[in-house]
Design a protein around this motif. Sequence first.
Motif, short mmCIF file in Angstrom:
data_model
loop_
_atom_site.label_atom_id
_atom_site.label_comp_id
_atom_site.label_asym_id
_atom_site.label_seq_id
_atom_site.Cartn_x
_atom_site.Cartn_y
_atom_site.Cartn_z
N UNK A 1 1.02 -1.25 0.01
CA UNK A 1 -0.01 0.18 -0.14
C UNK A 1 1.01 1.32 0.18
N UNK A 2 0.30 2.41 -0.18
CA UNK A 2 0.95 3.77 -0.05
C UNK A 2 1.96 3.88 1.09
N UNK A 3 1.62 3.36 2.10
CA UNK A 3 2.27 3.41 3.38
C UNK A 3 3.32 2.37 3.66
N UNK A 4 3.42 1.51 2.57
CA UNK A 4 4.20 0.42 2.69
C UNK A 4 4.43 -0.46 3.56
N UNK A 5 3.10 -0.51 4.50
CA UNK A 5 2.93 -1.39 5.67
C UNK A 5 2.15 -2.60 5.55
N UNK A 6 1.27 -2.46 4.51
CA UNK A 6 0.37 -3.70 3.97
C UNK A 6 0.79 -4.33 2.72
N UNK A 7 0.26 -5.48 2.53
CA UNK A 7 0.62 -6.25 1.31
C UNK A 7 -0.73 -6.87 0.98
N UNK A 8 -0.92 -6.72 -0.40
CA UNK A 8 -2.19 -7.36 -1.08
C UNK A 8 -2.12 -8.68 -1.35
N UNK B 1 -11.25 -14.57 -0.86
CA UNK B 1 -11.39 -12.94 -0.46
C UNK B 1 -9.84 -12.47 -0.69
N UNK B 2 -9.76 -11.15 -0.93
CA UNK B 2 -8.58 -10.30 -0.99
C UNK B 2 -8.85 -9.38 0.03
N UNK B 3 -7.26 -9.31 0.55
CA UNK B 3 -7.19 -8.38 1.85
C UNK B 3 -5.93 -7.78 1.79
N UNK B 4 -5.59 -6.68 2.30
CA UNK B 4 -4.27 -6.01 2.61
C UNK B 4 -3.89 -6.70 4.00
N UNK B 5 -2.71 -7.07 4.14
CA UNK B 5 -2.37 -7.86 5.29
C UNK B 5 -1.22 -7.15 5.76
N UNK B 6 -1.12 -7.07 6.97
CA UNK B 6 -0.15 -6.14 7.81
C UNK B 6 1.33 -6.73 7.49
N UNK B 7 2.15 -6.21 7.05
CA UNK B 7 3.74 -6.80 6.76
C UNK B 7 4.16 -7.48 8.18
N UNK B 8 3.65 -6.76 9.26
CA UNK B 8 3.96 -7.07 10.46
C UNK B 8 3.40 -8.32 11.13
N UNK B 9 2.62 -8.83 10.29
CA UNK B 9 1.85 -10.18 10.49
C UNK B 9 2.50 -11.26 9.93
N UNK B 10 3.35 -10.96 8.89
CA UNK B 10 3.64 -11.88 7.91
C UNK B 10 4.37 -13.24 8.50
N UNK B 11 5.45 -12.98 9.28
CA UNK B 11 6.12 -13.73 9.84
C UNK B 11 5.49 -14.88 10.82
N UNK B 12 4.52 -14.30 11.52
CA UNK B 12 3.48 -15.08 12.45
C UNK B 12 2.67 -16.03 11.36
N UNK B 13 2.08 -15.41 10.31
CA UNK B 13 1.48 -16.06 9.26
C UNK B 13 2.03 -17.40 8.77
#
Length: 186
Positions: free
Chosen positions: A58-65, A150-162
């Motif tokens: 996203x624009x803030x470089x904090x979430x990934x599609x 579904x499609x969602x913007x996922x927090x980059x901060x949650x990626x390692x846990x996912x």
Amino acid sequence: MDSDPPSEQTRWTIHGERSVDDTRRLRLSIASVELPDGVKFEQYVMRSPKAAMMVVLDDALENVLMMWRHRWIFDRWVWELPGGYVDPGEDPVHTAAREVEEETGWRPRSAEPLVSLQPNVGVADAENLLFLSRAAEYIGDEVDVNEAERIAWISLGSVRARIAKGAILGASSQVGLLHVLAFPPA
């Protein structure tokens, strides 16, 4: 970057490949292989067209599609980056952008090369090319039920846990996401 020159002493010799099955998305063959010490064996080989995926931030470089979808091969629901096979003659960056738009309803505003990988180097030739987009605009297409639930913007901060929970399982999705986490875009 310099790399070490290859040593012909450790090169494997291929004495031929015979086709077992050949379809639009996979050619399966058996190769006659000889190791440097003279040992000979046969090895299955899978050859697939290139695939292109995109990490869309996203624009803030904090979430990934990402896409939430079912993978029937191993009967699991997983988050994945959008992407698909490169059509003959198509530029992989165009493939990645097209797939994002078709699968998610978002149009990447930019595209730059991120990384290339071979997910299964021991038996497959299946180059996966990953690209990065630093923003996207919503164009309003509905999610294709055949592509994702579904499609969602996922927090980059949650990626390692996912990834640790097994919710992001695909090699290309993991590589693309971990690359962005390790080398954050400016």
